[in-house]
Write a protein that holds these residues in place. Structure first.
Motif, PDB file in Angstrom:
ATOM      1  N   ALA A  31       0.659  -0.724  -2.212  1.00  0.00           N
ATOM      2  CA  ALA A  31       1.690   0.489  -1.701  1.00  0.00           C
ATOM      3  C   ALA A  31       2.885   0.926  -2.496  1.00  0.00           C
ATOM      4  O   ALA A  31       2.969   1.347  -3.196  1.00  0.00           O
ATOM      5  CB  ALA A  31       1.447   0.311  -0.204  1.00  0.00           C
ATOM      6  N   LEU A  77      -2.416  -5.285   0.701  1.00  0.00           N
ATOM      7  CA  LEU A  77      -2.711  -3.050   0.165  1.00  0.00           C
ATOM      8  C   LEU A  77      -1.005  -3.452   0.627  1.00  0.00           C
ATOM      9  O   LEU A  77      -0.517  -2.260  -0.140  1.00  0.00           O
ATOM     10  CB  LEU A  77      -3.698  -2.850   1.412  1.00  0.00           C
ATOM     11  CG  LEU A  77      -3.563  -1.718   0.982  1.00  0.00           C
ATOM     12  CD1 LEU A  77      -4.599  -1.251  -0.050  1.00  0.00           C
ATOM     13  CD2 LEU A  77      -4.996  -1.452   2.615  1.00  0.00           C
ATOM     14  N   PHE A  78      -0.518  -3.344   1.525  1.00  0.00           N
ATOM     15  CA  PHE A  78       1.051  -2.873   2.272  1.00  0.00           C
ATOM     16  C   PHE A  78       1.954  -3.484   0.360  1.00  0.00           C
ATOM     17  O   PHE A  78       2.494  -2.348   0.090  1.00  0.00           O
ATOM     18  CB  PHE A  78       2.181  -3.895   3.164  1.00  0.00           C
ATOM     19  CG  PHE A  78       2.797  -2.930   3.275  1.00  0.00           C
ATOM     20  CD1 PHE A  78       2.188  -1.577   3.365  1.00  0.00           C
ATOM     21  CD2 PHE A  78       3.710  -3.947   3.980  1.00  0.00           C
ATOM     22  CE1 PHE A  78       3.743  -0.520   3.934  1.00  0.00           C
ATOM     23  CE2 PHE A  78       4.324  -2.799   5.092  1.00  0.00           C
ATOM     24  CZ  PHE A  78       4.688  -1.424   5.165  1.00  0.00           C
ATOM     25  N   TYR A 119      -9.183  -2.032   4.848  1.00  0.00           N
ATOM     26  CA  TYR A 119      -7.673  -0.833   5.638  1.00  0.00           C
ATOM     27  C   TYR A 119      -6.959   0.293   4.744  1.00  0.00           C
ATOM     28  O   TYR A 119      -8.199   0.200   3.240  1.00  0.00           O
ATOM     29  CB  TYR A 119      -6.507  -2.142   5.552  1.00  0.00           C
ATOM     30  CG  TYR A 119      -6.794  -3.085   6.274  1.00  0.00           C
ATOM     31  CD1 TYR A 119      -5.945  -3.100   7.579  1.00  0.00           C
ATOM     32  CD2 TYR A 119      -6.871  -5.000   6.069  1.00  0.00           C
ATOM     33  CE1 TYR A 119      -6.706  -4.423   8.683  1.00  0.00           C
ATOM     34  CE2 TYR A 119      -7.274  -5.996   6.797  1.00  0.00           C
ATOM     35  CZ  TYR A 119      -6.984  -5.621   8.183  1.00  0.00           C
ATOM     36  OH  TYR A 119      -7.023  -6.308   8.891  1.00  0.00           O
ATOM     37  N   ASP A 120      -6.670   0.625   5.279  1.00  0.00           N
ATOM     38  CA  ASP A 120      -6.206   2.210   3.950  1.00  0.00           C
ATOM     39  C   ASP A 120      -4.268   1.993   4.216  1.00  0.00           C
ATOM     40  O   ASP A 120      -3.945   2.089   5.272  1.00  0.00           O
ATOM     41  CB  ASP A 120      -6.650   3.255   4.951  1.00  0.00           C
ATOM     42  CG  ASP A 120      -8.365   4.021   4.399  1.00  0.00           C
ATOM     43  OD1 ASP A 120      -8.716   2.705   3.289  1.00  0.00           O
ATOM     44  OD2 ASP A 120      -8.454   4.128   4.255  1.00  0.00           O
ATOM     45  N   ALA A 121      -4.143   2.210   3.222  1.00  0.00           N
ATOM     46  CA  ALA A 121      -2.743   2.794   2.728  1.00  0.00           C
ATOM     47  C   ALA A 121      -2.273   4.078   3.250  1.00  0.00           C
ATOM     48  O   ALA A 121      -2.985   3.933   2.302  1.00  0.00           O
ATOM     49  CB  ALA A 121      -1.968   1.744   1.407  1.00  0.00           C
ATOM     50  N   CYS A 128       2.740  -2.596   8.592  1.00  0.00           N
ATOM     51  CA  CYS A 128       1.450  -2.979   8.198  1.00  0.00           C
ATOM     52  C   CYS A 128       0.676  -4.193   9.583  1.00  0.00           C
ATOM     53  O   CYS A 128       1.981  -4.846   9.821  1.00  0.00           O
ATOM     54  CB  CYS A 128       1.717  -3.609   7.354  1.00  0.00           C
ATOM     55  SG  CYS A 128       0.290  -4.467   6.328  1.00  0.00           S
ATOM     56  N   ALA A 152      -3.975  -6.447   4.923  1.00  0.00           N
ATOM     57  CA  ALA A 152      -2.826  -6.069   4.810  1.00  0.00           C
ATOM     58  C   ALA A 152      -2.294  -5.620   4.262  1.00  0.00           C
ATOM     59  O   ALA A 152      -1.745  -4.826   3.839  1.00  0.00           O
ATOM     60  CB  ALA A 152      -3.383  -5.367   6.198  1.00  0.00           C
ATOM     61  N   VAL A 154       0.141   0.257   6.463  1.00  0.00           N
ATOM     62  CA  VAL A 154      -1.424   0.368   6.099  1.00  0.00           C
ATOM     63  C   VAL A 154      -1.913   0.614   7.878  1.00  0.00           C
ATOM     64  O   VAL A 154      -1.010  -0.026   8.881  1.00  0.00           O
ATOM     65  CB  VAL A 154      -1.182  -1.286   5.723  1.00  0.00           C
ATOM     66  CG1 VAL A 154      -2.702  -1.654   5.731  1.00  0.00           C
ATOM     67  CG2 VAL A 154      -0.928  -0.712   4.190  1.00  0.00           C
ATOM     68  N   HIS A 197      -7.318   2.547  -1.138  1.00  0.00           N
ATOM     69  CA  HIS A 197      -7.403   0.857  -1.029  1.00  0.00           C
ATOM     70  C   HIS A 197      -8.142   1.244  -1.933  1.00  0.00           C
ATOM     71  O   HIS A 197      -8.682   1.633  -3.172  1.00  0.00           O
ATOM     72  CB  HIS A 197      -8.176   1.117   0.537  1.00  0.00           C
ATOM     73  CG  HIS A 197      -9.304   1.293   0.427  1.00  0.00           C
ATOM     74  ND1 HIS A 197      -9.480   1.643   1.753  1.00  0.00           N
ATOM     75  CD2 HIS A 197     -10.254   0.964  -0.359  1.00  0.00           C
ATOM     76  CE1 HIS A 197     -11.381   1.989   1.475  1.00  0.00           C
ATOM     77  NE2 HIS A 197     -11.378   1.274   0.201  1.00  0.00           N
ATOM     78  N   SER A 231      -4.343   8.686   2.317  1.00  0.00           N
ATOM     79  CA  SER A 231      -5.032   7.359   2.181  1.00  0.00           C
ATOM     80  C   SER A 231      -5.939   7.183   0.994  1.00  0.00           C
ATOM     81  O   SER A 231      -6.596   7.418  -0.023  1.00  0.00           O
ATOM     82  CB  SER A 231      -5.780   7.596   3.399  1.00  0.00           C
ATOM     83  OG  SER A 231      -6.409   8.667   2.581  1.00  0.00           O
TER      84      SER A 231
END
Length: 582
Positions: free
Chosen positions: A552, A548-549, A520-522, A539, A545, A501, A475, A473
């Motif tokens: 990733a 971040l997606f 948010y976390d990837a 996502c 978000a 995400v 970000h 995980s």
């Protein structure tokens, strides 16, 4: 092995995560027994472990165990786990949380501890027997122009009288008066000043200021089980005596660092300077008592962890939430900062945040939780750099971890406060030089961060079975952080199998409220090999978000040799969002 993260119902999981982030300790009481940063939601880790278990995973490793979410959830799921962290504090905390302790004996010994410490309540008692639950101290600063001093009262409300009331105290920087009136009788109206600057109420100069001391205009008392804030009056024990002047063993120098330099700027030389004599007396006496009294180690360490946790509430470091009438732990915002309004908690008070009784109650709940697990998984804990792990070759089915998010948190420096107190309880050693976090004071650059990650991932791959997976995980809002991560992964011949995400933090957390923090976390599922396309799993419909997606998925292309920045822009276009990571 099929993809693990594609087997998860992500919309349903996202709803569970959102509920958990509002009150984490309700979902897993063990997280309340010790402080650590960037803990991933337990519901997220639980879902990943359940999906992995359905595919035959039995042994999980976390080389950046930190707050211990993976280890705790593995134990709860009946899985075997290996957890390692560079620092002694989180390893001690996790080891204690996963130790056997008879809940009834723990409660008995906890009450005995409180009775033993009861005489130390005198530090906060008035001559008439009334006891203060806490003291609000306001920083006094010196004008660099006219040399006059003035209290750094915040604009507007200094503190509400009660959490659920409407009355509030206001302070005047010019005359120093505190009253329930929004405008001071002296007529002073503070001007609007640039960020980081203060206007002297005496000469009008707008400049930086230096700390000149503290004043204690308000105190806390208990009223029907709740906190009441009132003005300090004659007879209130509000004088500040630094612990370092009373206890020579607390004259432990605050080492220079990226974060700790903020403490130096406020004139703090020793860690003992952060605490009052009264606070330190409770912690030291509590630790002495626990070392000398005969009891099972699991019980002793759980009680010690509650006492050590009092170190979060340093008298000059903890902050005061003026609208909710509660103290905020000094390290809760992932930064050291001497606040304009500091909160000194009475550790033995019966109300308020951070007091020993509440910490003991959290220890009891955590012990009940662990005792109630039916099929506990075995967890092996190791302290030290994960560049070398105490694992045999090809024994791990899944590496599930969250590496340091670049320079977002200086873990070693923030943990110095806890290591300072842990050293008063048991021998230990700390090696911050091996930390995988960029830090210009220690000379660790982005390239150095990538090198540390590369070495740790290489060691993790040594213990990973053929067909095993790595799930991270991660970000960050900086492309250079993603480039460093990609460099470490690419050097180990890893490719991105799938990405998702998910929400991981609450916007209502004190450290996140009103900021641009990443919520948010990837989730990145990786495996050894080159080429192939990454599966875009899920996502949320949010521009942050989606950004971040996008980064990733771009990381997956970078592992195949494509430039990260170009791939990221292309992924943003495909998702219909403007790039915001730079």
């Amino acid at each position: 092995m099929a993809s693990i993260i594609t087997a998860i119902d992500w919309p349903a999981l996202s709803a569970w995560v959102e509920q958990e982030t509002r009150r984490r300790e309700h979902h897993n009481p063990a997280i309340s027994v010790f402080r650590w940063w960037a803990r991933r939601p337990h519901s997220l880790i639980r879902a990943l472990l359940e999906a992995a278990r359905s595919q035959g995973v039995r042994y999980v490793a976390d080389p950046f165990s930190g707050g211990g979410t993976v280890a705790l959830e593995a134990a709860a799921s009946g899985l075997s786990a290996y957890a390692q962290d560079l620092y002694p504090w989180p390893v001690f905390g996790l080891q204690t949380a996963l130790s056997q302790a008879d809940p009834e004996r723990l409660r008995v010994e906890g009450e005995r501890l409180l009775r033993h410490l009861d005489p130390l309540r005198r530090y906060y008692q008035r001559g008439d027997g009334r006891e203060l639950a806490g003291i609000l101290r306001v920083r006094v600063v010196r004008c660099l122009g006219c040399e006059a001093t003035f209290p750094l009262y915040p604009e507007g409300v200094l503190s509400k009288v009660r959490r659920n009331g409407n009355e509030a105290y206001h302070g005047c920087r010019r005359c120093g008066n505190v009253s329930l009136e929004a405008h001071c009788a002296c007529g002073y109206e503070p001007p609007v000043t640039p960020a980081g600057k203060e206007a002297c109420p005496h000469c009008g100069a707008v400049s930086a200021v230096s700390t000149a001391g503290w004043t204690a205009p308000l105190v806390l008392e208990e009223e029907n089980g709740r906190v009441l804030v009132r003005p300090a009056v004659e007879g209130d024990p509000v004088a500040f005596i630094p612990a370092s002047s009373s206890f020579p063993q607390l004259r432990h120098s605050i080492k220079a660092g990226l974060e700790t330099r903020r403490l130096h700027r406020s004139g703090l030389q020793y860690w003992g300077d952060v605490y009052s004599e009264a606070q330190a007396a409770v912690i030291l006496e509590g630790l002495d008592y626990l070392r000398e009294r005969r009891m099972p180690a699991g019980v002793r360490n759980r009680l010690a962890l509650a006492v050590l946790g009092l170190g979060e509430m340093g008298a000059l470091l903890a902050r005061w939430d003026r609208l909710y009438c509660k103290g905020i732990e000094g390290v809760a915002n992932h930064r050291y900062a001497i606040p304009p309004v500091a909160f000194e908690a009475n550790p033995l008070a019966s109300v308020g945040r951070g007091v020993l009784r509440r910490r003991l109650e959290a220890a009891y709940r955590a012990a009940d939780w662990y005792q109630g697990l039916e099929n506990k998984g075995r967890v092996r804990l190791v302290a030290g750099s994960s560049e070398r792990q105490a694992l045999k070759r090809r024994v791990v089915d899944l590496v599930l971890t969250d590496p340091p998010y670049f320079d977002d948190v200086q873990y070693g420096e923030m943990a110095r406060l806890f290591h300072f107190w842990l050293g008063q309880y048991q021998p230990m050693s700390v090696d911050e030089e091996r930390e995988a976090v960029p830090n210009p004071v220690r000379g660790i650059s982005a390239a150095g961060y990538a090198e540390r990650l590369e070495a740790i991932f290489k060691e993790s791959l040594r213990s990973l079975r053929r067909g095993g997976r790595i799930i991270l995980s991660y970000h960050n809002r900086e492309l250079r952080a993603w480039e460093a991560l990609a460099s470490a992964l690419r050097a180990n011949g890893l490719r991105l199998r799938a990405a998702a995400v998910v929400l991981a933090e609450s916007a209502n957390d004190h450290s996140k409220r009103g900021t641009q923090a990443q919520l948010y976390d990837a989730i990145l599922e990786l495996e050894p090999g080159y080429g192939g396309g990454a599966e875009a799993v899920w996502c949320q419909e949010d521009p942050v978000a989606k950004n971040l997606f996008a980064v990733a998925l771009a990381l997956g292309e970078t592992l195949k040799g494509q430039p990260l920045a170009e791939s990221y822009v292309a992924q943003c276009a495909a998702l219909g969002v403007e790039p915001s990571i730079c």
